[in-house]
Design a protein around this motif. Structure first.
Motif, PDB file in Angstrom:
ATOM      1  N   PRO A   1      17.749 135.040  45.208  1.00 16.78           N
ATOM      2  CA  PRO A   1      19.108 135.328  45.609  1.00 16.78           C
ATOM      3  C   PRO A   1      20.007 134.536  45.919  1.00 16.78           C
ATOM      4  O   PRO A   1      19.438 133.539  46.586  1.00 16.78           O
ATOM      5  CB  PRO A   1      18.964 136.622  46.585  1.00 16.78           C
ATOM      6  N   ALA A   2      21.343 134.420  45.500  1.00 17.37           N
ATOM      7  CA  ALA A   2      22.204 133.342  45.856  1.00 17.37           C
ATOM      8  C   ALA A   2      22.139 133.136  47.446  1.00 17.37           C
ATOM      9  O   ALA A   2      22.484 132.262  47.746  1.00 17.37           O
ATOM     10  CB  ALA A   2      23.722 133.721  45.162  1.00 17.37           C
ATOM     11  N   SER A   3      22.334 134.384  48.080  1.00 16.94           N
ATOM     12  CA  SER A   3      22.367 134.284  49.709  1.00 16.94           C
ATOM     13  C   SER A   3      21.171 133.455  50.287  1.00 16.94           C
ATOM     14  O   SER A   3      21.323 133.294  51.580  1.00 16.94           O
ATOM     15  CB  SER A   3      22.422 135.542  50.106  1.00 16.94           C
ATOM     16  N   THR A   4      20.152 133.309  49.603  1.00 20.58           N
ATOM     17  CA  THR A   4      18.984 132.386  50.170  1.00 20.58           C
ATOM     18  C   THR A   4      19.243 130.824  50.067  1.00 20.58           C
ATOM     19  O   THR A   4      18.451 130.201  50.542  1.00 20.58           O
ATOM     20  CB  THR A   4      17.971 132.926  49.855  1.00 20.58           C
ATOM     21  N   VAL A   5      20.177 130.609  49.174  1.00 14.40           N
ATOM     22  CA  VAL A   5      20.126 128.995  48.730  1.00 14.40           C
ATOM     23  C   VAL A   5      21.084 128.400  49.739  1.00 14.40           C
ATOM     24  O   VAL A   5      22.281 128.544  49.893  1.00 14.40           O
ATOM     25  CB  VAL A   5      20.781 128.896  47.153  1.00 14.40           C
ATOM     26  N   HIS A   6      20.741 127.154  50.391  1.00 12.60           N
ATOM     27  CA  HIS A   6      21.289 126.643  51.187  1.00 12.60           C
ATOM     28  C   HIS A   6      22.014 125.268  50.619  1.00 12.60           C
ATOM     29  O   HIS A   6      21.704 125.053  49.477  1.00 12.60           O
ATOM     30  CB  HIS A   6      20.438 125.968  52.268  1.00 12.60           C
ATOM     31  N   ALA A   7      23.183 125.064  51.262  1.00 10.73           N
ATOM     32  CA  ALA A   7      23.741 123.981  50.784  1.00 10.73           C
ATOM     33  C   ALA A   7      23.023 122.597  50.936  1.00 10.73           C
ATOM     34  O   ALA A   7      22.834 122.332  51.938  1.00 10.73           O
ATOM     35  CB  ALA A   7      25.489 123.827  51.481  1.00 10.73           C
ATOM     36  N   LEU A   8      23.430 121.778  50.002  1.00  9.08           N
ATOM     37  CA  LEU A   8      22.753 120.368  49.896  1.00  9.08           C
ATOM     38  C   LEU A   8      23.241 119.624  50.998  1.00  9.08           C
ATOM     39  O   LEU A   8      24.657 119.510  51.077  1.00  9.08           O
ATOM     40  CB  LEU A   8      22.533 119.747  48.704  1.00  9.08           C
ATOM     41  N   GLU A   9      22.683 118.823  51.964  1.00  5.90           N
ATOM     42  CA  GLU A   9      23.397 118.021  52.777  1.00  5.90           C
ATOM     43  C   GLU A   9      22.578 116.735  52.911  1.00  5.90           C
ATOM     44  O   GLU A   9      21.527 116.876  53.406  1.00  5.90           O
ATOM     45  CB  GLU A   9      23.560 118.417  54.155  1.00  5.90           C
ATOM     46  N   LEU A  10      23.103 115.704  52.500  1.00  7.72           N
ATOM     47  CA  LEU A  10      22.326 114.179  52.589  1.00  7.72           C
ATOM     48  C   LEU A  10      22.205 113.804  53.857  1.00  7.72           C
ATOM     49  O   LEU A  10      23.088 113.983  54.562  1.00  7.72           O
ATOM     50  CB  LEU A  10      22.712 113.076  51.690  1.00  7.72           C
ATOM     51  N   VAL A  11      21.287 113.121  54.318  1.00 10.51           N
ATOM     52  CA  VAL A  11      21.228 112.611  55.680  1.00 10.51           C
ATOM     53  C   VAL A  11      21.847 111.122  55.582  1.00 10.51           C
ATOM     54  O   VAL A  11      22.312 110.619  54.648  1.00 10.51           O
ATOM     55  CB  VAL A  11      19.849 112.188  56.102  1.00 10.51           C
ATOM     56  N   GLU A  12      22.532 110.589  56.857  1.00  5.47           N
ATOM     57  CA  GLU A  12      23.444 109.755  56.658  1.00  5.47           C
ATOM     58  C   GLU A  12      22.941 108.298  56.197  1.00  5.47           C
ATOM     59  O   GLU A  12      23.763 107.460  55.394  1.00  5.47           O
ATOM     60  CB  GLU A  12      24.003 109.366  58.202  1.00  5.47           C
ATOM     61  N   ASP A  13      21.604 107.967  56.332  1.00  5.05           N
ATOM     62  CA  ASP A  13      21.084 106.801  55.790  1.00  5.05           C
ATOM     63  C   ASP A  13      20.143 107.167  54.459  1.00  5.05           C
ATOM     64  O   ASP A  13      19.100 106.509  54.368  1.00  5.05           O
ATOM     65  CB  ASP A  13      20.259 106.045  56.908  1.00  5.05           C
ATOM     66  N   ALA A  14      20.473 107.986  53.743  1.00  6.40           N
ATOM     67  CA  ALA A  14      19.622 108.238  52.342  1.00  6.40           C
ATOM     68  C   ALA A  14      19.621 107.020  51.674  1.00  6.40           C
ATOM     69  O   ALA A  14      20.646 106.614  51.445  1.00  6.40           O
ATOM     70  CB  ALA A  14      20.160 109.383  51.711  1.00  6.40           C
ATOM     71  N   PRO A  15      18.282 106.638  51.384  1.00 12.26           N
ATOM     72  CA  PRO A  15      18.333 105.452  50.506  1.00 12.26           C
ATOM     73  C   PRO A  15      18.557 105.415  48.984  1.00 12.26           C
ATOM     74  O   PRO A  15      18.438 106.383  48.613  1.00 12.26           O
ATOM     75  CB  PRO A  15      16.678 105.019  50.573  1.00 12.26           C
ATOM     76  N   GLU A  16      19.274 104.446  48.612  1.00 14.17           N
ATOM     77  CA  GLU A  16      19.548 104.613  47.173  1.00 14.17           C
ATOM     78  C   GLU A  16      18.122 104.313  46.448  1.00 14.17           C
ATOM     79  O   GLU A  16      18.035 104.829  45.309  1.00 14.17           O
ATOM     80  CB  GLU A  16      20.480 103.282  46.855  1.00 14.17           C
ATOM     81  N   LEU A  17      17.346 103.564  46.924  1.00 15.03           N
ATOM     82  CA  LEU A  17      16.193 103.092  46.114  1.00 15.03           C
ATOM     83  C   LEU A  17      14.819 103.515  47.266  1.00 15.03           C
ATOM     84  O   LEU A  17      15.028 103.233  48.496  1.00 15.03           O
ATOM     85  CB  LEU A  17      15.925 101.933  45.745  1.00 15.03           C
ATOM     86  N   TYR A  18      14.018 104.023  46.816  1.00 16.72           N
ATOM     87  CA  TYR A  18      12.828 104.364  47.686  1.00 16.72           C
ATOM     88  C   TYR A  18      11.516 104.194  46.813  1.00 16.72           C
ATOM     89  O   TYR A  18      11.290 104.516  45.846  1.00 16.72           O
ATOM     90  CB  TYR A  18      12.735 105.773  48.243  1.00 16.72           C
ATOM     91  N   ASP A  19      10.546 103.235  47.410  1.00 11.14           N
ATOM     92  CA  ASP A  19       9.238 103.094  46.621  1.00 11.14           C
ATOM     93  C   ASP A  19       8.365 104.093  47.317  1.00 11.14           C
ATOM     94  O   ASP A  19       8.163 103.960  48.632  1.00 11.14           O
ATOM     95  CB  ASP A  19       8.817 101.812  46.881  1.00 11.14           C
ATOM     96  N   VAL A  20       7.768 104.716  46.593  1.00 13.42           N
ATOM     97  CA  VAL A  20       6.932 105.776  46.940  1.00 13.42           C
ATOM     98  C   VAL A  20       5.296 104.894  47.421  1.00 13.42           C
ATOM     99  O   VAL A  20       4.919 104.252  46.740  1.00 13.42           O
ATOM    100  CB  VAL A  20       6.386 106.702  45.868  1.00 13.42           C
ATOM    101  N   ARG A  21       4.786 105.333  48.570  1.00 11.53           N
ATOM    102  CA  ARG A  21       3.775 104.596  49.137  1.00 11.53           C
ATOM    103  C   ARG A  21       2.536 105.602  49.214  1.00 11.53           C
ATOM    104  O   ARG A  21       2.787 106.854  49.529  1.00 11.53           O
ATOM    105  CB  ARG A  21       4.256 104.023  50.444  1.00 11.53           C
ATOM    106  N   PRO A  22       1.432 104.976  49.309  1.00 14.22           N
ATOM    107  CA  PRO A  22       0.087 105.851  49.770  1.00 14.22           C
ATOM    108  C   PRO A  22       0.356 106.712  51.236  1.00 14.22           C
ATOM    109  O   PRO A  22       0.846 105.953  51.941  1.00 14.22           O
ATOM    110  CB  PRO A  22      -1.003 104.905  49.692  1.00 14.22           C
ATOM    111  N   GLY A  23       0.227 107.683  51.378  1.00 15.09           N
ATOM    112  CA  GLY A  23       0.192 108.387  52.451  1.00 15.09           C
ATOM    113  C   GLY A  23       1.497 109.354  52.414  1.00 15.09           C
ATOM    114  O   GLY A  23       1.810 110.330  53.507  1.00 15.09           O
TER     115      GLY A  23
END
Length: 406
Positions: free
Chosen positions: A26-48
């Motif tokens: 239901p629409a009422s359960t969907v939260h608004a997207l909010e990026l963190v302040e230091d969200a990286p433009e690029l991120y390399d996925v690492r083991p772990g």
């Protein structure tokens, strides 16, 4: 003998299932997207890495990862993320999206999967799981909460072969009593204390400690079982129940717990007093309260009365005057003169007019503060197990839980 195994396929289908789940919500359960302040433009996925930890680098609410993930048509299976891949933060139609960077990976090279005729080739690396499954694997299929005190009346270990005092894998144990071969595989448990709701004092279940798995060798009174696997030594008095046949949970679909849910942390596994990241906790809410695996809850501390040291004079201590001849020495600083009184009528030894001393109880209520985030991964009727996914500060037994605010 049927092997009891815990199977996981968390990375394979979890993102696609999450997207479908939220699309149907239901629409009422969907939260608004909010990026963190230091969200990286690029991120390399690492083991772990886990999908949860990656989502936390971009979103204030990591369970909303399916809302920000954007599947490129050229990126292969959009439900899988592998170590070595590179993610890029972009905007699509004005909305933030995380995409797989198809140009380069963490090493700067194209990600290549070679195929041969009639040969199925899989990735060298396993896909990134949703959560650190190793933390909860022992709790997924082994019974840890008895929903009634019937566990105390179950067949129990009464002795061992060869005059042993304990038993380990491959040892035989004598059990009273098992009269049928209808069940051949058993769990050996150690009964614990009752789990009581801290608000109502109602018994919600009974703690049990998993001890071992065993198979039936011979029925009777006593019956003979052979230990096949153990986490601790089997002792006299341990209870024996049929092995759990429930299907292990394949995937988790993180989502906010039902609106209005309120509860508390009952206990923490492994006997620690302070609760931190990736600890396992028991909650005083279960399937009866509509709590299910995947439900996310925030943890709050506060609400208890705290002494106001200023109002009650506790900050005005004068060490130079604090001696046996002063009232403060005997009564402490949190007192005041309430009035004057004469001796009671009829007293044989009259007491002179004297001061009536009373203690001040100036307090304030500690504000509620969010201190962590947890996700339920197994539910019983009145009790649930949850994994602490985020701990901003130490948590304790008795802390309160509630669904994340929209």
């Amino acid at each position: 003998m049927r092997a009891l195994t815990v199977r996981f396929a968390l990375g394979d289908v979890v993102l696609g299932a999450l997207i479908g789940l939220l699309a149907m919500a239901p629409a009422s359960t969907v939260h608004a997207l909010e990026l963190v302040e230091d969200a990286p433009e690029l991120y390399d996925v690492r083991p772990g890495d886990t999908l949860w930890s990656i989502a936390g680098r971009y979103l204030r609410d990591p369970w909303l990862w399916p809302e920000i993930w954007y599947a490129n048509d050229e990126s292969g299976n959009p439900d899988l993320i592998y170590p070595g891949e590179r993610l890029r933060l972009v905007h699509v139609e004005g909305r933030p999206r995380v995409v797989r960077d198809t140009a380069t990976g963490a090493s700067g090279d194209m990600r290549v999967v070679r195929l041969s005729p009639r040969v199925r080739v899989s990735a060298l690396e396993a896909p990134v799981p949703m959560i650190p499954v190793a933390s909860i694997a022992p709790f997924l299929t082994q019974s840890r909460v008895a929903e009634s005190d019937a566990i105390k009346h179950a067949p129990y270990v009464v002795g061992f072969a060869d005059d042993r005092t304990i038993a380990a894998p491959s040892d035989e144990v004598f059990v009273r009593r098992i009269d049928t071969t209808a069940v051949s595989e058993f769990e050996i448990l150690r009964p614990g204390d009752a789990l009581r709701d801290p608000d109502t004092n109602r018994i919600l279940g009974y703690e049990t400690t998993f001890v071992a798995n065993a198979v039936l060798e011979r029925v009777g009174d006593p019956a003979i079982l052979r230990v096949t696997r153990s986490e601790r030594e089997v002792s006299i008095g341990d209870r024996v129940i049929p092995a759990s046949l429930e299907a292990p949970l394949e995937n988790f679909f993180p989502r906010p717990a039902p609106a209005g849910m309120r509860g508390r942390i009952l206990s923490v596994m492994n006997g620690v007093s302070q609760i931190g990241g990736y600890d396992i906790v028991t909650l005083n809410r279960g399937s009866h309260d509509r709590l299910a695996p995947g439900h996310v809850l925030e943890v709050f501390r506060g609400g208890e009365p705290v002494r106001d040291k200023v109002r009650d004079g506790g900050m005005n201590w004068d060490w130079k005057r604090d001696g046996p001849r002063t009232s403060e020495f005997w009564l402490g600083n949190d007192y005041s003169v309430k009035g004057w009184s004469e001796s009671p009528t009829g007293s044989s030894e009259p007491i002179p007019l004297h001061a009536e001393i009373g203690r001040d109880r100036a307090t304030y209520i500690r504000p509620m503060q969010r201190v962590g985030l947890l996700m339920v991964f197994r539910s019983f009727d009145r009790v649930s197990f949850a994994l602490v996914l985020d701990a901003k500060r130490a948590m304790s037994v008795g802390d309160r839980i509630a669904p994340p605010a929209p």
